[in-house]
Design an enzyme around this catalytic site. Structure first.
Site, PDB file in Angstrom:
ATOM      1  N   ARG A 152       5.110 -12.789   9.607  1.00 53.68           N
ATOM      2  CA  ARG A 152       5.804 -11.546   9.282  1.00 53.68           C
ATOM      3  C   ARG A 152       7.111 -11.454  10.055  1.00 53.68           C
ATOM      4  O   ARG A 152       7.297 -12.116  11.073  1.00 53.68           O
ATOM      5  CB  ARG A 152       4.922 -10.325   9.533  1.00 53.68           C
ATOM      6  CG  ARG A 152       4.454 -10.130  10.952  1.00 53.68           C
ATOM      7  CD  ARG A 152       3.772  -8.751  11.121  1.00 53.68           C
ATOM      8  NE  ARG A 152       2.741  -8.491  10.128  1.00 53.68           N
ATOM      9  CZ  ARG A 152       2.700  -7.374   9.379  1.00 53.68           C
ATOM     10  NH1 ARG A 152       3.611  -6.434   9.501  1.00 53.68           N
ATOM     11  NH2 ARG A 152       1.731  -7.190   8.530  1.00 53.68           N
ATOM     12  N   GLU A 159       0.875  -1.161   0.000  1.00 53.12           N
ATOM     13  CA  GLU A 159       0.000   0.000   0.000  1.00 53.12           C
ATOM     14  C   GLU A 159       0.917   1.217   0.000  1.00 53.12           C
ATOM     15  O   GLU A 159       1.809   1.321   0.854  1.00 53.12           O
ATOM     16  CB  GLU A 159      -0.886   0.013   1.250  1.00 53.12           C
ATOM     17  CG  GLU A 159      -1.832   1.194   1.210  1.00 53.12           C
ATOM     18  CD  GLU A 159      -2.760   1.321   2.420  1.00 53.12           C
ATOM     19  OE1 GLU A 159      -2.766   0.405   3.267  1.00 53.12           O
ATOM     20  OE2 GLU A 159      -3.447   2.345   2.491  1.00 53.12           O
ATOM     21  N   LYS A 175       4.016   0.817   9.717  1.00 54.49           N
ATOM     22  CA  LYS A 175       4.196   2.047   8.951  1.00 54.49           C
ATOM     23  C   LYS A 175       3.611   3.246   9.681  1.00 54.49           C
ATOM     24  O   LYS A 175       4.124   4.355   9.576  1.00 54.49           O
ATOM     25  CB  LYS A 175       3.554   1.897   7.572  1.00 54.49           C
ATOM     26  CG  LYS A 175       4.456   1.154   6.598  1.00 54.49           C
ATOM     27  CD  LYS A 175       3.918   1.217   5.179  1.00 54.49           C
ATOM     28  CE  LYS A 175       2.955   0.081   4.948  1.00 54.49           C
ATOM     29  NZ  LYS A 175       2.476   0.006   3.563  1.00 54.49           N
TER      30      LYS A 175
HETATM   31  P1  ATP Z   1       2.086  -2.046   8.074  1.00 55.08           P
HETATM   32  O1  ATP Z   1       1.273  -2.896   8.992  1.00 55.08           O
HETATM   33  O2  ATP Z   1       3.428  -1.681   8.585  1.00 55.08           O
HETATM   34  O3  ATP Z   1       1.340  -0.865   7.518  1.00 55.08           O
HETATM   35  P2  ATP Z   1       1.353  -3.564   5.809  1.00 55.08           P
HETATM   36  O4  ATP Z   1       1.348  -5.031   5.882  1.00 55.08           O
HETATM   37  O5  ATP Z   1       0.033  -2.913   5.916  1.00 55.08           O
HETATM   38  O6  ATP Z   1       2.396  -3.001   6.849  1.00 55.08           O
HETATM   39  P3  ATP Z   1       1.659  -3.353   3.030  1.00 55.08           P
HETATM   40  O7  ATP Z   1       2.103  -2.212   2.218  1.00 55.08           O
HETATM   41  O8  ATP Z   1       0.244  -3.790   2.927  1.00 55.08           O
HETATM   42  O9  ATP Z   1       2.040  -3.022   4.511  1.00 55.08           O
HETATM   43  O10 ATP Z   1       2.614  -4.576   2.793  1.00 55.08           O
HETATM   44  C1  ATP Z   1       2.902  -5.102   1.525  1.00 55.08           C
HETATM   45  C2  ATP Z   1       3.271  -6.534   1.652  1.00 55.08           C
HETATM   46  O11 ATP Z   1       4.377  -6.683   2.531  1.00 55.08           O
HETATM   47  C3  ATP Z   1       2.133  -7.343   2.212  1.00 55.08           C
HETATM   48  O12 ATP Z   1       1.970  -8.483   1.390  1.00 55.08           O
HETATM   49  C4  ATP Z   1       2.580  -7.712   3.576  1.00 55.08           C
HETATM   50  O13 ATP Z   1       2.134  -8.984   3.893  1.00 55.08           O
HETATM   51  C5  ATP Z   1       4.096  -7.654   3.493  1.00 55.08           C
HETATM   52  N1  ATP Z   1       4.667  -7.266   4.776  1.00 55.08           N
HETATM   53  C6  ATP Z   1       4.434  -6.136   5.460  1.00 55.08           C
HETATM   54  N2  ATP Z   1       5.099  -6.137   6.631  1.00 55.08           N
HETATM   55  C7  ATP Z   1       5.788  -7.300   6.685  1.00 55.08           C
HETATM   56  C8  ATP Z   1       6.665  -7.901   7.628  1.00 55.08           C
HETATM   57  N3  ATP Z   1       6.981  -7.297   8.781  1.00 55.08           N
HETATM   58  N4  ATP Z   1       7.196  -9.097   7.334  1.00 55.08           N
HETATM   59  C9  ATP Z   1       6.900  -9.706   6.175  1.00 55.08           C
HETATM   60  N5  ATP Z   1       6.078  -9.212   5.247  1.00 55.08           N
HETATM   61  C10 ATP Z   1       5.520  -8.019   5.483  1.00 55.08           C
HETATM   62 MG    MG Z   2      -1.348  -4.110   4.436  1.00 55.78          MG
END
Ligand code: ATP
Ligand code: MG
Length: 569
Positions: A274, A49, A284
């Site tokens: 994760r 995102e 984020k």
């Molecule tokens: P945040 O919770 O920090 O906002 P998010 O998962 O919402 O992170 P996205 O931009 O949706 O952020 O993440 C893109 C991809 O990266 C998703 O497929 C997510 O599963 C993966 N991802 C995000 N954070 C992690 C992590 N700590 N470890 C592994 N994969 C991750």
């Molecule tokens: Mg997400």
């Protein structure tokens, strides 16, 4: 066996494609699907995102998604899940692309956006309405929450749930046309308000939001919810393996329900744990707070766990890929010690970084029996791990700088560096013997160390076989250049800075700026991102931002993990 030990035993995945040398459970599922012909080929995607910069957790997901595609000669897309216009921005889109390329992955021309599918998603929604599987609801957000029930209690059906198909189609179209204010209506899937899985209790598919989107502008005032957009976007792109983190496990039945109702391509969702790292935060939202509240200098502050921060700090793409490989992929939640990441960087830079001599806290050293104006160019090895990197010369002269720490007037036992009467080797140069010191009359501080050198002991000469216990680094006072060093420490003082008062754990001493350091003259022409091992000090990376002739070096990592020791003291 700890996770770390376990992972040390593993070797890298193949660089060339074909079956990976080291398989994780995702590989096994993919191979099954190819064998059973559920899918003919492999197609993955990385779906960020664009509401922040990528962090090291994302790197795990990128390496996994692009890695699987490469291992099975398939494709990986980059898709921005841009369904939240108020939080998203092109700045983030651009940074994400830069970071993925920097990590060494390429999506060719397959750069997609969930917003590319807004029209298609709207049509799909109408299909569900026509099937009697979606309805327009007038309940507001609070009421929807109230009606949803709990884990132990079933939900209640909305009084608007039984609207006719015609009425739903009409209202949905008018939602799209902008006839209703924000939050006044939603489109919901009609599934089961008493399902034990709360995600299936008539989830919201669309909300009304009169907001400008960074790509679609003001074209839309209804926006699909992530849960509605995500699975269909995967399906539209023909994704075979939709890899996501564990928290989406409970959403899988909903994603399956949508594609089954629509009768469209059905990706297989695979959830993995994760990445969590010690001494940092990874959400984020929190990273954004650190930036906005100026606890750090920006998303690319070298203390941040973002890829742009790690890059500025001195991390290489290779070290991050090695890290992703070492930690592996599993379904069990775990926290990785940040020292595992640091070790990967040491391992990589040890092989590749040029050596150089720099003195962080200079102490003047005079060699009394060395000719006043003489300058010798002495040969120094660029990288003892890699002969092909050759040698360079460093100027040696009567007045040098050594590290303040390398001299003690009253040395403790086993101090093998310089002290009155002791001998040390100057790296690549001579053995010197300390003859005395000069002190500041008022403070008693040592201002100058006097030594004599033994001309027969120059490095490389036969007599240089003579052994002394310590070797220290130095620079020539007349020829050294001034540099600034930025020494970074953990951004948080505790391993796990989660919880509501996480900001109280911010380490107030996470950055130490050391000015007027002295470095060998060869470093006058460095470029941003050049990386060096400053002998005996650590790995340093040239910052992006410095005045010509006054380079700034970020300490990427110390030579050994000193943290554990410091902590125990
Ligand atoms: P945040 O919770 O920090 O906002 P998010 O998962 O919402 O992170 P996205 O931009 O949706 O952020 O993440 C893109 C991809 O990266 C998703 O497929 C997510 O599963 C993966 N991802 C995000 N954070 C992690 C992590 N700590 N470890 C592994 N994969 C991750
Ligand atoms: Mg997400």
């Amino acid at each position: 066996m700890t996770l770390m030990e376990d992972n040390k035993a593993k070797t890298g995945t193949s660089e060339t494609g074909g079956t990976p040398e080291r398989k994780n459970f995702v590989h096994e599922i993919v191979e099954e699907d190819l064998k059973s012909k559920r899918y003919d080929s492999v197609h993955t995607r990385f779906p960020p995102e664009p509401n922040g910069y990528l962090h090291i957790g994302h790197a795990k997901s990128i390496c996994l998604n692009f890695g699987i595609a490469k291992d099975y000669k398939g494709l990986a897309n980059l898709r921005f899940d841009d369904t939240n216009p108020t939080k998203e921005d092109v700045e983030y889109v651009d940074s994400i692309k830069t970071d993925i390329r920097w990590l060494g992955f390429d999506w060719d021309d397959r750069e997609f956006y969930a917003s590319d599918y807004f029209e298609k998603l709207y049509e799909y929604a109408a299909v569900l309405i026509r099937k009697g599987k979606a309805y327009v609801d007038n309940l507001n957000a609070d009421q929807i929450r109230e009606y949803r029930g709990t884990l132990t209690e079933p939900g209640k059906e909305s009084p608007y749930r039984s609207r006719s198909v015609e009425e739903n189609l009409d209202l949905f179209e008018r939602m799209k046309k902008g006839e209703f204010p924000d939050g006044s209506k939603t489109l919901r899937a009609k599934i089961d308000m008493s399902s034990p899985n709360i995600n299936l209790r008539d989830p919201v598919m669309y909300r009304i939001l009169h907001a400008t989107h960074h790509r679609t502008g003001d074209k839309w005032c209804i926006y699909p919810m992530y849960d509605w957009a995500h699975g269909q976007s995967d399906s539209i792109e023909g994704i075979t393996h939709s890899i996501c983190t564990l928290e989406f496990e409970d959403h899988r039945p909903l994603y399956n329900w949508f594609v089954e109702q629509l009768g469209i391509h059905h990706p297989r969702q695979i959830e993995f744990a994760r990445l969590n790292l010690t001494y940092t935060v990874m959400s984020k939202r929190r990273l954004l707070q650190l930036v906005q509240e100026k606890h750090v200098d920006g998303w690319d502050d070298p203390r941040m766990p973002t890829l742009s921060g790690l890059r500025r700090r001195g991390y290489t793409p290779e070290s991050i890929r090695l890290f992703a490989d070492r930690i592996g992929v599993s379904k069990a939640d775990s926290v990785i010690d940040v020292s595992v990441l640091e070790d990967c960087l040491r391992l990589d830079l040890n092989k590749r970084a040029m050596r150089a001599m720099a003195v962080l806290r200079p102490l003047k050293l005079v060699i009394d029996n060395y000719p006043d104006d003489k300058v010798e160019e002495l040969a120094a090895v660029n990288n003892p791990e890699n002969e092909t990197m050759g040698t360079r010369t460093v100027p040696f002269s009567k007045v040098l700088y050594i590290e303040q720490d390398d001299f003690r007037e009253n040395p403790p036992k086993k101090f093998f560096r310089l002290s009155p009467g002791s001998e040390v080797r100057l790296r690549y140069a001579y053995i010197i013997k300390c003859a005395g010191v000069e002190k500041d009359e008022k403070t008693g501080e040592v201002t100058e160390v006097h030594c004599t050198y033994d001309p027969d002991t120059r490095s490389g000469l036969p007599a240089s076989q003579r052994k002394v216990k310590g070797t220290i680094h130095w620079v020539s006072a007349s020829r050294a250049i001034d540099v600034e060093a930025r020494l970074y420490d953990r951004l948080f003082t505790v391993e796990d800075p989660s919880g509501e008062n996480w900001k109280s754990f911010i380490n107030p001493n996470s950055l130490e700026v050391v000015k007027n350091c002295k470095a060998e003259p060869g470093l006058a022409n460095v470029k941003p991102q050049d990386r060096f091992q400053f002998e005996r000090l650590g790995y340093y990376c040239v910052d992006n931002d410095f005045k010509p002739g006054e380079p700034v070096f970020n300490r990427a990592v110390t030579l050994r993990d000193t943290w554990a020791k410091i902590e125990k003291r």
